[in-house]
Design a protein around this motif. Structure first.
Motif, mmCIF file in Angstrom:
data_model
loop_
_atom_site.group_PDB
_atom_site.id
_atom_site.type_symbol
_atom_site.label_atom_id
_atom_site.label_comp_id
_atom_site.label_asym_id
_atom_site.label_seq_id
_atom_site.Cartn_x
_atom_site.Cartn_y
_atom_site.Cartn_z
ATOM 1 N N ALA A 1 41.070 36.672 39.398
ATOM 2 C CA ALA A 1 41.554 36.884 38.031
ATOM 3 C C ALA A 1 40.396 37.137 37.078
ATOM 4 O O ALA A 1 40.472 38.024 36.217
ATOM 5 C CB ALA A 1 42.364 35.674 37.579
ATOM 6 N N LEU A 2 39.322 36.380 37.224
ATOM 7 C CA LEU A 2 38.167 36.533 36.341
ATOM 8 C C LEU A 2 37.505 37.887 36.523
ATOM 9 O O LEU A 2 37.221 38.582 35.543
ATOM 10 C CB LEU A 2 37.154 35.411 36.603
ATOM 11 N N THR A 3 37.248 38.273 37.758
ATOM 12 C CA THR A 3 36.602 39.561 38.007
ATOM 13 C C THR A 3 37.499 40.718 37.570
ATOM 14 O O THR A 3 37.016 41.723 37.062
ATOM 15 C CB THR A 3 36.221 39.725 39.487
ATOM 16 N N GLY A 4 38.808 40.560 37.760
ATOM 17 C CA GLY A 4 39.726 41.613 37.356
ATOM 18 C C GLY A 4 39.725 41.835 35.857
ATOM 19 O O GLY A 4 39.872 42.968 35.377
ATOM 20 N N THR A 5 39.557 40.770 35.103
ATOM 21 C CA THR A 5 39.530 40.859 33.641
ATOM 22 C C THR A 5 38.168 41.295 33.128
ATOM 23 O O THR A 5 38.058 42.193 32.289
ATOM 24 C CB THR A 5 39.895 39.503 33.017
ATOM 25 N N TYR A 6 37.116 40.655 33.625
ATOM 26 C CA TYR A 6 35.774 40.893 33.105
ATOM 27 C C TYR A 6 35.194 42.211 33.604
ATOM 28 O O TYR A 6 34.664 43.005 32.812
ATOM 29 C CB TYR A 6 34.858 39.732 33.491
ATOM 30 N N LEU A 7 35.283 42.463 34.899
ATOM 31 C CA LEU A 7 34.662 43.657 35.474
ATOM 32 C C LEU A 7 35.636 44.832 35.485
ATOM 33 O O LEU A 7 35.890 45.451 36.524
ATOM 34 C CB LEU A 7 34.156 43.347 36.891
ATOM 35 N N SER A 8 36.152 45.145 34.328
ATOM 36 C CA SER A 8 37.140 46.215 34.192
ATOM 37 C C SER A 8 36.595 47.331 33.311
ATOM 38 O O SER A 8 35.691 47.120 32.485
ATOM 39 C CB SER A 8 38.419 45.667 33.555
ATOM 40 N N ALA A 9 37.157 48.523 33.472
ATOM 41 C CA ALA A 9 36.762 49.649 32.629
ATOM 42 C C ALA A 9 37.107 49.370 31.174
ATOM 43 O O ALA A 9 36.379 49.781 30.259
ATOM 44 C CB ALA A 9 37.463 50.921 33.108
ATOM 45 N N LYS A 10 38.203 48.666 30.942
ATOM 46 C CA LYS A 10 38.604 48.329 29.573
ATOM 47 C C LYS A 10 37.543 47.481 28.883
ATOM 48 O O LYS A 10 37.187 47.738 27.729
ATOM 49 C CB LYS A 10 39.937 47.585 29.592
#
Length: 211
Positions: A87-96
């Motif tokens: 969940a953390l990587t999906g949120t933080y390491l995102s193009a957005k």
């Protein structure tokens, strides 16, 4: 015309919010007090009724930004109810996140600048970062508190560094590769910690602090 205490408090909050966003977008030295106040819809003369100096504003705005982002990430992690590392990587390491520096991680946007700021600025950022490191120490696996803390710090440094590089390069392919590569490495090497407690409890959320 004098404003009420409630309106003054509202104005102060608006200045802090706008300052935190503009500092992350343009850099701390990229905008002056006059333009900042104009962006907040307030007069330049009213600035010193809220802050002693621009340095005082920087210290409070950066500390507040770290606190809010910390709380937002923790909320996003806990709302998923699944693997906290994913969940953390999906949120933080995102193009957005990469493409919205003004509303993203303060350290990824301003880390090198904060290092050159006053003791007050660095202290505020440090004190708001510490609870997030404590939180990460609760969601990573490890046989001791010292190992978990070491892994938490390494995890945080990897997240911040990936965003810094992805924003710095002018090659979209490399930027995306960077985010994917760090995501994959973190997920493959950072096992989430099993819930603790008799009935299984989630990591304790740090108490929100006041600016």
């Amino acid at each position: 015309m004098r404003v009420s205490r409630a309106q003054a408090a509202e104005n102060r909050e608006r200045i802090l919010e706008v300052a935190a966003r503009l500092f992350r977008e343009r850099g701390i030295d990229g905008i002056g007090v006059a333009d900042l106040m104009k962006s907040a819809g307030l007069t330049h003369g009213g600035f010193y009724g809220h802050f002693k100096s621009k340095e005082d504003l920087v210290a409070q705005a950066c500390g507040r930004a770290v606190q809010k982002m910390r709380d937002n990430w923790i909320k996003a992690i806990e709302q998923t109810g699944g693997d906290p590392i994913r969940a953390l990587t999906g949120t933080y390491l995102s193009a957005k996140h990469r493409d919205n520096a003004g509303r993203g991680c303060t350290l990824a946007a301003l880390g090198s600048e904060i290092a050159r700021q006053s003791t007050a600025v660095r202290h505020n950022v440090t004190e708001e970062l510490k609870p997030f490191i404590d939180y990460l120490s609760e969601i990573v696996e490890g046989n001791s508190a010292s190992i978990r803390r070491e892994r938490a710090i390494a995890l945080h440094a990897s997240l911040v560094g990936a965003i810094v590089i992805a924003r710095a390069v002018d090659d979209d392919t490399l930027a995306n590769e960077t985010l994917r590569a760090v995501t994959n490495v973190i997920r493959s090497t950072s096992t989430p910690r099993a819930p603790r407690g008799k009935k299984g409890t989630t990591p304790r959320t740090p108490r929100a602090t006041k600016a």
